[in-house]
Design an enzyme around this catalytic site. Sequence first.
Site, short mmCIF file in Angstrom:
data_model
loop_
_atom_site.label_atom_id
_atom_site.label_comp_id
_atom_site.label_asym_id
_atom_site.label_seq_id
_atom_site.Cartn_x
_atom_site.Cartn_y
_atom_site.Cartn_z
N HIS A 184 17.75 3.86 -1.60
CA HIS A 184 17.58 4.48 -0.27
C HIS A 184 17.63 3.45 0.86
O HIS A 184 17.63 3.82 2.03
CB HIS A 184 16.31 5.36 -0.23
CG HIS A 184 15.05 4.64 0.08
ND1 HIS A 184 14.19 4.16 -0.90
CD2 HIS A 184 14.47 4.31 1.26
CE1 HIS A 184 13.16 3.59 -0.32
NE2 HIS A 184 13.29 3.67 0.99
N ASP B 236 16.09 5.33 -7.71
CA ASP B 236 16.08 4.68 -6.40
C ASP B 236 16.17 3.16 -6.60
O ASP B 236 15.18 2.43 -6.46
CB ASP B 236 14.79 5.07 -5.65
CG ASP B 236 14.83 4.64 -4.19
OD1 ASP B 236 15.90 4.20 -3.73
OD2 ASP B 236 13.78 4.73 -3.53
N SER C 291 10.17 -0.98 1.67
CA SER C 291 11.05 -0.38 0.69
C SER C 291 12.09 -1.38 0.21
O SER C 291 12.60 -2.18 0.99
CB SER C 291 11.78 0.81 1.30
OG SER C 291 11.00 1.94 1.16
C1 4AZ Z 1 8.81 3.72 3.24
O1 4AZ Z 1 8.92 4.61 4.06
C2 4AZ Z 1 7.62 3.73 2.35
N1 4AZ Z 1 3.09 3.91 0.39
C3 4AZ Z 1 7.51 2.79 1.35
C4 4AZ Z 1 6.42 2.80 0.51
C5 4AZ Z 1 5.45 3.73 0.68
C6 4AZ Z 1 5.54 4.67 1.67
C7 4AZ Z 1 6.63 4.68 2.52
C8 4AZ Z 1 4.29 3.71 -0.26
O2 4AZ Z 1 9.63 2.81 3.15
#
Ligand code: 4AZ
Length: 381
Positions: free
Chosen positions: A171, A233, A328
């Site tokens: 993603h 992912d 992420s």
């Molecule tokens: C994000 O939006 C995201 N709490 C990544 C990890 C988490 C929540 C959102 C985990 O990239």
Amino acid sequence: MKCQIVIFVLTITWNYFASSSCVTPLGVPSQCISLYDCPQLLAAFELRPLPSSVVRFLKQSQCGFEGYTPRVCCGPLGARDETSTTTQRQRLTTESNSNTVDPVYDEDSTPEPRNTCGVDNNGDRIYGGQITDLDEFPWMALLGYRTSRGKISYQCGGVLINRRYVLTAAHCITGAIERELGHLVTVRLGEYDIQTDVDCSDGECADPPQEISVEAAYPHHGYKDGNKNRRDDIGLVRLSRRAKYTYYVQPVCLADGNSRLGDGYDVYVAGWGKTLEGSNSPIKLKLNLPIFSKSECVDKYRTLGAELVEKQICAGGANKQDACRGDSGGPLMRKMRGGKWESVGVVSFGYGCGREGWPGVYTSVAAYNDWIRSTISSTNV
Ligand code: 4AZ
């Protein structure tokens, strides 16, 4: 007689220390010998000016004294620099030797081998809170997107797994991120504080980051944008040129089937994502988390309509202790026996951030180890 015993013991001790085995700061097994018997490191003293990273490397190589002469764990200096690899297996992609085409190296076709990955020279410091040290987790990558205004925005993380590939989340490569933010165009390696050009900490300054454009990105085919459970992912980014391994840029190891991760197991997540203050962190942060019970995690997320699968890991679940937006694609990591680091997960999603009882969901690296290998070997052409 007593004196003879003492001399005998001293002789044995001396011989033992005269050449004891050691591991170099790059994780290579070697011998602890006089600096003057180690031409590789001795040559470093000729460098003018002597870079601070080299000074640190030399300090880390020291394994005692012989009189006033330092003993060093003798091995290659800091960066396993490109000059030493040019004689290695090398084949060209094209018939021409043109400067515009990077050669294709066989060793870019596999993740970094176990003996050279995951070496974090850091580990002898006391950390201030959650801020990492300058040289901690040298495989961390920041992904940059070209926005509609033509600016570069750094929003996802990743890890360097060899000189040519960065592992991240699907993603972070495809789907909503492209529509909402922009196209992934660049990767930054060796970064610490995105606000400053030269990053220094405790009187040590890092080399400037390596900014390398993206040649291609490979999201896993099974990943579907908008899929609630975010299965598959995971993705790979191929750099347009080889990264240079330095003290601040090193590859991480990848978890495989042998990497056991029980509930409560200690892991780390790192990145430049959103903090409690609400905006992304300019400085690389780290957080220690426990692995969360998978069955409890499945039950939790089922209540939200997300069916987690086998290839996902849950970690965290404590109040305000979590990865968040911007993290992420970054790694969930563990320190292996022997001190090297492997990436066990990729930050994927969660129910908000830092909610008590709601762990973050990570794509399991071990579950995709074969996919990573086959994707690299088929695209490094
Ligand atoms: C994000 O939006 C995201 N709490 C990544 C990890 C988490 C929540 C959102 C985990 O990239």
